[in-house]
Design an enzyme around this catalytic site. Structure first.
Site, PDB file in Angstrom:
ATOM      1  N   ASN A  39      12.710  78.305  28.207  1.00  0.00           N
ATOM      2  CA  ASN A  39      12.009  79.327  28.981  1.00  0.00           C
ATOM      3  C   ASN A  39      11.775  80.544  28.074  1.00  0.00           C
ATOM      4  O   ASN A  39      12.175  80.551  26.908  1.00  0.00           O
ATOM      5  CB  ASN A  39      12.763  79.681  30.267  1.00  0.00           C
ATOM      6  CG  ASN A  39      14.173  80.211  29.994  1.00  0.00           C
ATOM      7  OD1 ASN A  39      14.438  80.878  28.989  1.00  0.00           O
ATOM      8  ND2 ASN A  39      15.098  79.918  30.906  1.00  0.00           N
ATOM      9  N   GLU A  56      14.981  82.066  26.556  1.00  0.00           N
ATOM     10  CA  GLU A  56      15.559  81.198  25.532  1.00  0.00           C
ATOM     11  C   GLU A  56      14.707  81.188  24.269  1.00  0.00           C
ATOM     12  O   GLU A  56      15.231  81.163  23.150  1.00  0.00           O
ATOM     13  CB  GLU A  56      15.710  79.784  26.092  1.00  0.00           C
ATOM     14  CG  GLU A  56      16.765  79.676  27.186  1.00  0.00           C
ATOM     15  CD  GLU A  56      16.628  78.419  28.030  1.00  0.00           C
ATOM     16  OE1 GLU A  56      17.603  78.083  28.738  1.00  0.00           O
ATOM     17  OE2 GLU A  56      15.556  77.790  28.012  1.00  0.00           O
ATOM     18  N   ASP A  68      14.431  71.327  35.472  1.00  0.00           N
ATOM     19  CA  ASP A  68      14.788  69.900  35.526  1.00  0.00           C
ATOM     20  C   ASP A  68      13.577  69.064  35.917  1.00  0.00           C
ATOM     21  O   ASP A  68      13.342  67.981  35.372  1.00  0.00           O
ATOM     22  CB  ASP A  68      15.910  69.668  36.544  1.00  0.00           C
ATOM     23  CG  ASP A  68      17.162  70.470  36.238  1.00  0.00           C
ATOM     24  OD1 ASP A  68      17.413  70.744  35.055  1.00  0.00           O
ATOM     25  OD2 ASP A  68      17.880  70.819  37.199  1.00  0.00           O
TER      26      ASP A  68
END
Length: 342
Positions: free
Chosen positions: A212, A215, A281
């Site tokens: 993301n 990150e 996920d």
């Protein structure tokens, strides 16, 4: 920097979804239980300035790498799981639920004296009030490491692709990650990574990585925004030696980096956002299944994953999405997709 111009046709969308069915994928990483306690707030506690939540319902769902498995199952795939649980009621319940759902659990290693990770969220009036975590973060035993090694080796002989779902709980460590890279390269398997900041120094030689924005900024050492996206993409691909990169950007959608370093931008297709829990996920599950099909472009896979993410964030809790839901959402969102083209 460009905004994509080619969009999936209805026939191509159905073709990609049909190709996902029956795909065998190994998920390796940190499993957990996502517990949601829902209620209402009508007063503040006289003991401290905190809300008093009157509990209405409590629900446990498989989370982390186990939620990647759930998303694969919802799309008709045949996932296997290699992960670590504790010898406790939460771990045994998680194991049973995954097995009943159709996931291969031969690689689910149970360690005595270890606590299965549980994230408990208190939600009142659609707002998360507090979250508390129960887990064991200490290194696992040599016996568990060997069992995980054996499970990885066995599963890689049966699958077409691998997803590393790292939540920073300790299962993804250097020896096991290196083994996965070695086995996937030796067998020609697709390797996708959903990374965690704490383990950035471990990662290398993956086919796809999906950080993301936060990150991505941690990986390249500077804030990532529309002005720095191209530089960040080049930095991350070089650091992780990744063939492809997708940066998920929340309300700003996705930035896609195929072979070149020039990003393609996809706006979010979410109509409303109830809960972003587990959206990453869903994204990596859809991307991996789509890219296992020969000839599929990264941009096509990202369009599909973007549709799926737009659906799951409109659901409560850790959610999944089916192929039929994606088709229905696509048909109702097509005008919005076309309007965003530039």
């Amino acid at each position: 920097m460009e905004t994509g111009h080619d969009f999936l046709s209805p026939d191509r969308l159905r073709q990609l979804l049909a190709a996902m069915r029956g795909r065998r994928v190994l998920v390796f990483g940190d499993v957990m239980v996502d517990c949601f306690i829902r209620g209402t707030v009508e007063r503040i506690s006289p003991e401290a300035p905190v809300p008093v939540v009157s509990v209405v319902s409590r629900e446990n769902r498989p989370g982390g790498a186990a939620n990647v498995v759930r998303n694969l199952l919802a799309l008709g795939a045949r996932p296997e799981l290699v992960a670590l649980i504790g010898d406790d009621p939460e771990g045994l319940s998680l194991c049973r639920e995954l097995q009943e759902s159709g996931c291969g659990i031969a690689g689910l290693v149970c360690e005595a004296q270890r606590q299965t990770s549980v994230k408990t969220r208190i939600v009142a009036h659609q707002q998360q009030v507090v979250r508390f975590d129960q887990e064991t973060l200490s290194p696992f035993s040599l016996e568990s490491r060997q069992a995980l090694r054996d499970a990885i080796m066995a599963a890689c002989a049966r699958v077409e692709g691998v997803i590393v779902s790292d939540y920073g709980k300790g299962v993804v460590e250097r020896e096991l990650f290196d083994l996965l890279v070695s086995e996937t390269r030796r067998r020609g398997l697709f390797l996708a990574l959903d990374p965690k900041v704490v383990n950035f120094d471990l990662y290398h030689d993956v086919d796809l990585v999906t950080p993301n924005t936060m990150e991505a900024g941690q990986a390249c050492g500077f804030p990532v925004d529309s002005e720095t996206l191209a530089r960040a993409g080049a930095c991350i691909k070089e650091r992780f030696r990744s063939r492809a990169l997708i940066i998920t950007r929340g309300d700003d959608g996705m930035a896609i980096f195929p072979g070149s370093d020039k990003p393609l931008l996809l706006p979010t297709l979410a109509r409303e956002v109830f809960d972003v829990t587990g959206a990453g996920d869903t994204v990596i599950a859809v991307l991996t299944l789509a890219l296992l099909e020969s000839g599929v472009k990264l941009f096509e896979a990202a369009l599909l994953a973007n549709l799926a993410a737009g659906i799951v964030v409109g659901k409560r809790g850790t959610a999944t999405v089916s192929g039929d839901e994606i088709v229905d959402y696509y048909q109702s969102s097509r005008p919005r997709i076309d309007a965003s083209r530039s």
